[in-house]
Design a protein around this motif. Structure first.
Motif, PDB file in Angstrom:
ATOM      1  N   VAL A 294       5.609   6.453  -0.361  1.00 20.79           N
ATOM      2  CA  VAL A 294       6.368   5.355  -0.081  1.00 20.79           C
ATOM      3  C   VAL A 294       5.472   4.076  -0.164  1.00 20.79           C
ATOM      4  N   LEU A 295       6.007   2.844  -0.711  1.00 20.67           N
ATOM      5  CA  LEU A 295       5.557   1.457  -0.743  1.00 20.67           C
ATOM      6  C   LEU A 295       5.607   0.857   0.732  1.00 20.67           C
ATOM      7  N   ALA A 296       4.396   0.777   1.463  1.00 24.33           N
ATOM      8  CA  ALA A 296       4.512   0.168   2.665  1.00 24.33           C
ATOM      9  C   ALA A 296       3.952  -1.407   2.612  1.00 24.33           C
ATOM     10  N   VAL A 297       4.595  -2.230   3.139  1.00 29.20           N
ATOM     11  CA  VAL A 297       4.088  -3.765   3.237  1.00 29.20           C
ATOM     12  C   VAL A 297       3.143  -3.705   4.327  1.00 29.20           C
ATOM     13  N   HIS A 298       1.838  -3.991   4.185  1.00 28.86           N
ATOM     14  CA  HIS A 298       0.880  -4.074   5.214  1.00 28.86           C
ATOM     15  C   HIS A 298      -0.423  -4.605   4.343  1.00 28.86           C
TER      16      HIS A 298
ATOM     17  N   PRO B 149       7.319  -2.513   7.648  1.00 30.75           N
ATOM     18  CA  PRO B 149       8.334  -2.468   6.645  1.00 30.75           C
ATOM     19  C   PRO B 149       8.153  -1.564   5.298  1.00 30.75           C
ATOM     20  N   THR B 150       9.117  -1.219   4.635  1.00 32.21           N
ATOM     21  CA  THR B 150       8.932  -0.741   3.459  1.00 32.21           C
ATOM     22  C   THR B 150       9.140  -1.808   2.427  1.00 32.21           C
TER      23      THR B 150
ATOM     24  N   ARG C 105       0.794  -1.099   0.036  1.00 30.78           N
ATOM     25  CA  ARG C 105       0.043   0.039  -0.273  1.00 30.78           C
ATOM     26  C   ARG C 105       0.870   1.171  -0.085  1.00 30.78           C
ATOM     27  N   ARG C 106       0.269   2.466  -0.124  1.00 32.28           N
ATOM     28  CA  ARG C 106       1.182   3.655  -0.273  1.00 32.28           C
ATOM     29  C   ARG C 106       0.726   4.403   0.961  1.00 32.28           C
TER      30      ARG C 106
END
Length: 238
Positions: A43-47, A71-72, A37-38
């Motif tokens: 920034v590309l976030a991992v969630h 994390p990113t 997700r952004r």
């Protein structure tokens, strides 16, 4: 058949964290699956979810406002560079693009950013270290618009007509279909393989199902328990 750790080794460690992805490497998975997700600053976030457990929307936060356990994508990609010779460790990046969620990306900025990151890592055409998936066909179409050499997969929950699904995916130029385990049939596997597509099935934790899917010839299982999947496959008849 490959074993892909769903959100990392998400039973051993908290899902979609660096610890879960490191555990997947340690447990000898062939790769990991993760959700992107952004943030407010792109920034590309991992969630997985659009909101954090405290209710804040990720898209409304700067990346430095995220909890330390989120994390990113760049950080995850770094963890997943497995140095052992002859081991291709796959990163399956799922782009979240759902109508009604606060970060719905109608301009597909996330797709462009994900493609750029993959290319920046040098994962070119035919490289088996990255594949981008989504339930939103246009999200993966945009990946191919940036670079048609990036592997892409269409995620699907229900498969009513295998031949029509395969035809749609092939006509769009994608690489694979990622069906839900309960929607996976021998007809779908056969039709996909005949068309040159891979079938990577989610989310498969039951050893009996893993064995059945291996017998059907699927290319990968996406699982919360890569250690159990690996043990099951090792003990199954070849």
């Amino acid at each position: 058949m490959r074993v892909i750790a769903h959100r990392g080794a998400s039973v051993a460690e908290r899902e979609n964290t660096l610890e879960a992805f490191r555990a997947a490497v340690r447990l000898n998975a062939d790769g990991v699956e993760l959700d992107v997700r952004r943030t407010a600053n792109g920034v590309l976030a991992v969630h997985h979810d659009a909101h954090l457990p405290d209710g804040r929307a990720i898209v409304e936060l700067q990346d430095d406002q995220l909890p330390g356990w989120v994390p990113t994508l760049a950080e995850v990609m770094d963890v997943c560079q497995v140095p052992e010779a002859n081991r291709e460790f796959l990163v399956n990046i799922e782009i979240k693009s759902n109508l009604g969620e606060p970060d719905y990306d109608e301009e597909y900025q996330v797709s462009t950013a994900v493609a750029g990151l993959i290319l920046g890592w040098g994962f070119g055409e035919g490289d088996r270290r990255a594949i981008v998936s989504s339930f939103d066909m246009e999200a993966i179409n945009r990946i191919r618009a940036v670079d048609a050499g990036i592997a892409t997969a269409y995620l699907t929950f229900e498969v009513l007509a295998p031949d029509l699904l395969v035809s749609r995916v092939v006509s769009a130029g994608h690489t694979a279909i990622h069906p839900y385990v309960a929607s996976t049939s021998q007809d779908l596997v056969d039709a996909a393989h005949e068309a040159g597509l891979e079938i990577n099935v989610w989310t498969v934790n039951d050893p009996d199902q893993i064995t059945q899917l291996a017998a059907m010839g699927v290319d990968a299982v996406i699982t919360d328990v890569p250690d159990i999947a690996r043990t099951t496959l090792a003990s199954s008849p070849s």
